[in-house]
Design a protein around this motif. Sequence first.
Motif, PDB file in Angstrom:
ATOM      1  N   ARG A  96       0.893  -1.094  -0.075  1.00  0.00           N
ATOM      2  CA  ARG A  96      -0.086  -0.021   0.072  1.00  0.00           C
ATOM      3  C   ARG A  96       0.980   1.256  -0.079  1.00  0.00           C
ATOM      4  O   ARG A  96       1.883   1.223   0.830  1.00  0.00           O
ATOM      5  N   THR A 100      -2.200   4.002  -3.753  1.00  0.00           N
ATOM      6  CA  THR A 100      -3.216   3.225  -3.447  1.00  0.00           C
ATOM      7  C   THR A 100      -3.984   4.046  -2.622  1.00  0.00           C
ATOM      8  O   THR A 100      -5.347   3.767  -2.808  1.00  0.00           O
ATOM      9  N   GLU A 101      -3.685   4.685  -1.864  1.00  0.00           N
ATOM     10  CA  GLU A 101      -4.397   5.149  -0.705  1.00  0.00           C
ATOM     11  C   GLU A 101      -5.298   6.488  -1.172  1.00  0.00           C
ATOM     12  O   GLU A 101      -6.645   6.485  -1.023  1.00  0.00           O
TER      13      GLU A 101
END
Length: 195
Positions: A96, A100-101
Amino acid sequence: MKELDEQERLIVRHLIRDPRESDNGIGEATGVNVRTVGRKRQRLEQAGILSYFTHLDLSARGTGQFGARHLYIIKFRIGVTYKQLLEDIQREPFVRSIFTEIIFESHIAEIDGKLAMLLFIDGEDETNIVQTVQEQLIPSLLRNHGENSIEAVNTIRVLAPVRTMRNYIQPVNMHAGYIKKDWPDEAIYVGHSHT
């Protein structure tokens, strides 16, 4: 190029309505033999024509994690190639990350003969998005694609989704994560029929 036959069109149309439906359920609903459903579904999946995605709504309408979304258009200078962009993206770690966030969706594009990235960025609010993009995303892109790789950055504030993946019209035909039962089959697009 694969043209869907009539049975495949029935199967895919049903899967667009409910991607979790079993082969038995699809067979019952479409009149296609269950073994045929399983075989055709598997072939479409293996060919990469049929894919499934899970959408978790992190917006204010869902979990409430993100209250704003912006479309960032990042135009690269001449010399940044499609192959280079893909290779740089493939080198991203398999963990992550900031990408991705905060990135809901992204695309490689072409604007005026130059490559660009279209990035749908989520954040707590407008200020949070700008801060995250300036402090984390842009420096990361410069590291990945070259210190002088970005020519221009444009933004558009996104208010609400309307249509996704051709058939999902959220304010019209969606309820509880599925297309409404009374939505007509003819209104679900699965490509041209050449017959």
